[in-house]
Scaffold this motif. Sequence first.
Motif, PDB file in Angstrom:
ATOM      1  N   PRO A   7      25.604  54.337  40.994  1.00  0.00           N
ATOM      2  CA  PRO A   7      26.681  53.362  40.839  1.00  0.00           C
ATOM      3  C   PRO A   7      27.478  53.107  42.107  1.00  0.00           C
ATOM      4  CG  PRO A   7      27.363  55.469  39.947  1.00  0.00           C
ATOM      5  CD  PRO A   7      25.925  55.629  40.369  1.00  0.00           C
ATOM      6  N   ALA A   8      27.250  53.900  43.151  1.00  0.00           N
ATOM      7  CA  ALA A   8      28.054  53.772  44.365  1.00  0.00           C
ATOM      8  C   ALA A   8      27.975  52.386  45.009  1.00  0.00           C
ATOM      9  CB  ALA A   8      27.670  54.849  45.373  1.00  0.00           C
ATOM     10  N   PRO A   9      26.784  51.752  45.112  1.00  0.00           N
ATOM     11  CA  PRO A   9      26.762  50.423  45.726  1.00  0.00           C
ATOM     12  C   PRO A   9      27.630  49.404  44.999  1.00  0.00           C
ATOM     13  CG  PRO A   9      24.545  51.328  45.661  1.00  0.00           C
ATOM     14  CD  PRO A   9      25.411  52.258  44.876  1.00  0.00           C
ATOM     15  N   LEU A  10      27.690  49.482  43.672  1.00  0.00           N
ATOM     16  CA  LEU A  10      28.547  48.575  42.914  1.00  0.00           C
ATOM     17  C   LEU A  10      30.007  48.781  43.295  1.00  0.00           C
ATOM     18  CD1 LEU A  10      29.135  46.547  40.625  1.00  0.00           C
ATOM     19  CD2 LEU A  10      29.135  48.503  39.038  1.00  0.00           C
ATOM     20  N   GLY A  11      30.431  50.039  43.324  1.00  0.00           N
ATOM     21  CA  GLY A  11      31.814  50.324  43.688  1.00  0.00           C
ATOM     22  C   GLY A  11      32.134  49.926  45.113  1.00  0.00           C
ATOM     23  N   LEU A  12      31.240  50.233  46.037  1.00  0.00           N
ATOM     24  CA  LEU A  12      31.458  49.884  47.444  1.00  0.00           C
ATOM     25  C   LEU A  12      31.491  48.375  47.650  1.00  0.00           C
ATOM     26  CD1 LEU A  12      29.128  52.572  49.023  1.00  0.00           C
ATOM     27  CD2 LEU A  12      31.600  52.380  49.453  1.00  0.00           C
ATOM     28  N   ALA A  13      30.606  47.650  46.964  1.00  0.00           N
ATOM     29  CA  ALA A  13      30.587  46.194  47.086  1.00  0.00           C
ATOM     30  C   ALA A  13      31.855  45.588  46.500  1.00  0.00           C
ATOM     31  CB  ALA A  13      29.351  45.620  46.392  1.00  0.00           C
ATOM     32  N   GLY A  14      32.295  46.109  45.344  1.00  0.00           N
ATOM     33  CA  GLY A  14      33.529  45.617  44.749  1.00  0.00           C
ATOM     34  C   GLY A  14      34.714  45.830  45.665  1.00  0.00           C
ATOM     35  N   PHE A  15      34.788  47.018  46.238  1.00  0.00           N
ATOM     36  CA  PHE A  15      35.868  47.311  47.175  1.00  0.00           C
ATOM     37  C   PHE A  15      35.748  46.457  48.431  1.00  0.00           C
ATOM     38  CE2 PHE A  15      37.344  49.467  50.973  1.00  0.00           C
ATOM     39  CZ  PHE A  15      38.665  49.731  50.651  1.00  0.00           C
ATOM     40  N   GLY A  16      34.538  46.416  49.006  1.00  0.00           N
ATOM     41  CA  GLY A  16      34.343  45.743  50.287  1.00  0.00           C
ATOM     42  C   GLY A  16      34.599  44.249  50.225  1.00  0.00           C
ATOM     43  N   MET A  17      34.021  43.578  49.251  1.00  0.00           N
ATOM     44  CA  MET A  17      34.162  42.125  49.175  1.00  0.00           C
ATOM     45  C   MET A  17      35.594  41.716  48.847  1.00  0.00           C
ATOM     46  SD  MET A  17      30.543  41.088  47.358  1.00  0.00           S
ATOM     47  CE  MET A  17      30.969  39.353  47.234  1.00  0.00           C
ATOM     48  N   THR A  18      36.267  42.478  47.988  1.00  0.00           N
ATOM     49  CA  THR A  18      37.652  42.157  47.664  1.00  0.00           C
ATOM     50  C   THR A  18      38.559  42.409  48.858  1.00  0.00           C
ATOM     51  OG1 THR A  18      37.167  42.865  45.402  1.00  0.00           O
ATOM     52  CG2 THR A  18      39.464  42.489  45.951  1.00  0.00           C
ATOM     53  N   THR A  19      38.299  43.483  49.590  1.00  0.00           N
ATOM     54  CA  THR A  19      39.085  43.784  50.787  1.00  0.00           C
ATOM     55  C   THR A  19      38.907  42.693  51.841  1.00  0.00           C
ATOM     56  OG1 THR A  19      38.937  46.167  50.368  1.00  0.00           O
ATOM     57  CG2 THR A  19      39.467  45.496  52.609  1.00  0.00           C
ATOM     58  N   ILE A  20      37.683  42.228  52.017  1.00  0.00           N
ATOM     59  CA  ILE A  20      37.447  41.141  52.966  1.00  0.00           C
ATOM     60  C   ILE A  20      38.217  39.898  52.556  1.00  0.00           C
ATOM     61  CG2 ILE A  20      35.706  39.504  53.813  1.00  0.00           C
ATOM     62  CD1 ILE A  20      33.672  41.850  53.676  1.00  0.00           C
ATOM     63  N   LEU A  21      38.132  39.529  51.292  1.00  0.00           N
ATOM     64  CA  LEU A  21      38.782  38.301  50.827  1.00  0.00           C
ATOM     65  C   LEU A  21      40.299  38.372  50.995  1.00  0.00           C
ATOM     66  CD1 LEU A  21      38.368  35.542  49.528  1.00  0.00           C
ATOM     67  CD2 LEU A  21      38.467  36.657  47.287  1.00  0.00           C
ATOM     68  N   LEU A  22      40.905  39.494  50.616  1.00  0.00           N
ATOM     69  CA  LEU A  22      42.352  39.629  50.763  1.00  0.00           C
ATOM     70  C   LEU A  22      42.769  39.564  52.227  1.00  0.00           C
ATOM     71  CD1 LEU A  22      45.186  40.182  49.657  1.00  0.00           C
ATOM     72  CD2 LEU A  22      44.658  42.631  49.750  1.00  0.00           C
ATOM     73  N   ASN A  23      41.995  40.199  53.097  1.00  0.00           N
ATOM     74  CA  ASN A  23      42.392  40.259  54.497  1.00  0.00           C
ATOM     75  C   ASN A  23      42.063  38.993  55.272  1.00  0.00           C
ATOM     76  OD1 ASN A  23      43.719  42.951  55.133  1.00  0.00           O
ATOM     77  ND2 ASN A  23      41.999  43.552  53.848  1.00  0.00           N
ATOM     78  N   VAL A  24      41.208  38.140  54.737  1.00  0.00           N
ATOM     79  CA  VAL A  24      41.091  36.783  55.276  1.00  0.00           C
ATOM     80  C   VAL A  24      42.442  36.084  55.140  1.00  0.00           C
ATOM     81  CG1 VAL A  24      40.086  34.508  54.826  1.00  0.00           C
ATOM     82  CG2 VAL A  24      38.608  36.510  54.974  1.00  0.00           C
ATOM     83  N   CYS A  25      43.133  36.352  54.027  1.00  0.00           N
ATOM     84  CA  CYS A  25      44.469  35.785  53.809  1.00  0.00           C
ATOM     85  C   CYS A  25      45.505  36.486  54.687  1.00  0.00           C
ATOM     86  CB  CYS A  25      44.859  35.898  52.342  1.00  0.00           C
ATOM     87  SG  CYS A  25      43.742  35.047  51.204  1.00  0.00           S
ATOM     88  N   ASN A  26      45.456  37.808  54.755  1.00  0.00           N
ATOM     89  CA  ASN A  26      46.416  38.543  55.591  1.00  0.00           C
ATOM     90  C   ASN A  26      46.312  38.143  57.057  1.00  0.00           C
ATOM     91  OD1 ASN A  26      47.567  40.034  53.511  1.00  0.00           O
ATOM     92  ND2 ASN A  26      46.186  41.768  53.764  1.00  0.00           N
ATOM     93  N   ALA A  27      45.091  37.862  57.507  1.00  0.00           N
ATOM     94  CA  ALA A  27      44.888  37.476  58.903  1.00  0.00           C
ATOM     95  C   ALA A  27      45.330  36.041  59.188  1.00  0.00           C
ATOM     96  CB  ALA A  27      43.418  37.649  59.284  1.00  0.00           C
ATOM     97  N   ALA A  47      34.990  46.160  37.985  1.00  0.00           N
ATOM     98  CA  ALA A  47      33.648  46.634  38.335  1.00  0.00           C
ATOM     99  C   ALA A  47      33.708  47.962  39.090  1.00  0.00           C
ATOM    100  CB  ALA A  47      32.909  45.579  39.162  1.00  0.00           C
ATOM    101  N   GLN A  48      34.674  48.076  39.989  1.00  0.00           N
ATOM    102  CA  GLN A  48      34.788  49.316  40.758  1.00  0.00           C
ATOM    103  C   GLN A  48      35.230  50.472  39.847  1.00  0.00           C
ATOM    104  OE1 GLN A  48      36.700  51.017  44.943  1.00  0.00           O
ATOM    105  NE2 GLN A  48      37.405  49.073  44.153  1.00  0.00           N
ATOM    106  N   PHE A  49      36.125  50.186  38.915  1.00  0.00           N
ATOM    107  CA  PHE A  49      36.546  51.209  37.968  1.00  0.00           C
ATOM    108  C   PHE A  49      35.355  51.678  37.122  1.00  0.00           C
ATOM    109  CE2 PHE A  49      38.500  52.905  34.135  1.00  0.00           C
ATOM    110  CZ  PHE A  49      39.529  53.673  34.649  1.00  0.00           C
ATOM    111  N   CYS A  50      34.521  50.730  36.706  1.00  0.00           N
ATOM    112  CA  CYS A  50      33.315  51.087  35.950  1.00  0.00           C
ATOM    113  C   CYS A  50      32.390  51.972  36.766  1.00  0.00           C
ATOM    114  CB  CYS A  50      32.576  49.820  35.509  1.00  0.00           C
ATOM    115  SG  CYS A  50      33.390  48.905  34.186  1.00  0.00           S
ATOM    116  N   ALA A  51      32.266  51.677  38.068  1.00  0.00           N
ATOM    117  CA  ALA A  51      31.440  52.519  38.938  1.00  0.00           C
ATOM    118  C   ALA A  51      31.972  53.945  38.959  1.00  0.00           C
ATOM    119  CB  ALA A  51      31.398  51.937  40.350  1.00  0.00           C
ATOM    120  N   GLY A  52      33.301  54.069  38.995  1.00  0.00           N
ATOM    121  CA  GLY A  52      33.893  55.400  38.959  1.00  0.00           C
ATOM    122  C   GLY A  52      33.561  56.134  37.677  1.00  0.00           C
ATOM    123  N   MET A  53      33.627  55.438  36.549  1.00  0.00           N
ATOM    124  CA  MET A  53      33.300  56.058  35.267  1.00  0.00           C
ATOM    125  C   MET A  53      31.836  56.507  35.231  1.00  0.00           C
ATOM    126  SD  MET A  53      36.073  56.144  33.494  1.00  0.00           S
ATOM    127  CE  MET A  53      36.933  56.389  35.055  1.00  0.00           C
TER     128      MET A  53
END
Length: 199
Positions: A7-27, A47-53
């Motif tokens: 499940p790690a790729p799902l969690g990492l992708a959820g974290f990574g893509m959301t972080t990129i999108l938010l920081n496009v705005c922050n930048a 999705a990331q929470f599900c990966a943790g479960m």
Amino acid sequence: MGTVANPAPLGLAGFGMTTILLNVCNAGFLPLNSSVLAMGLAFGGFAQFCAGMLEYPKGNTFGFTAFSSYGAFWIALVMLIFLPKFGLIAPASPAGMAVFLGLWGVFTAFMFVGTLKANRVLQFVFGSLIVLFGLLAVAEATGNTAITRFAGFEGLFCGAAALYLAMAEVLEAQFGHAVLPVGAPASTPMVTTSMRVAA
């Protein structure tokens, strides 16, 4: 019973893509908009929470804690932005947001220690996330938009590294061997070291 999916790729992708999108705005490239809220709630949060479960039955304490916690972070952040719009809660003050982000920075610092036996890309993700939370906390406390913009650029690297690691794991699982380098410890295959850091 067949092989259990990682499940790690799902969690990492959820974290990574959301972080990129938010920081496009922050930048400063885009204003904060509904795409960030939707991504934060659905992919970075749920999705990331599900990966943790899914890490729980595998006995992976680090992965369970990390994915579940950062999934909850994204859901909480969306609530902090969204609920005041409807008058359901008062907006968080800059000081309150600084403390909120600072606490997540402290949590991430402890989690970073847990990555020291994992691959180098995961270490970079957590190390750069400490810096990101610190910068955003200072920006909230001081009201300095220049710090927020700088944090946005730094956050793009953090999110991109998480997405890269997610895709490295997907490709390794698909092809049966490492395709993208991640700086994995020589004694342990990459797939088992992404979010499992115990010896």
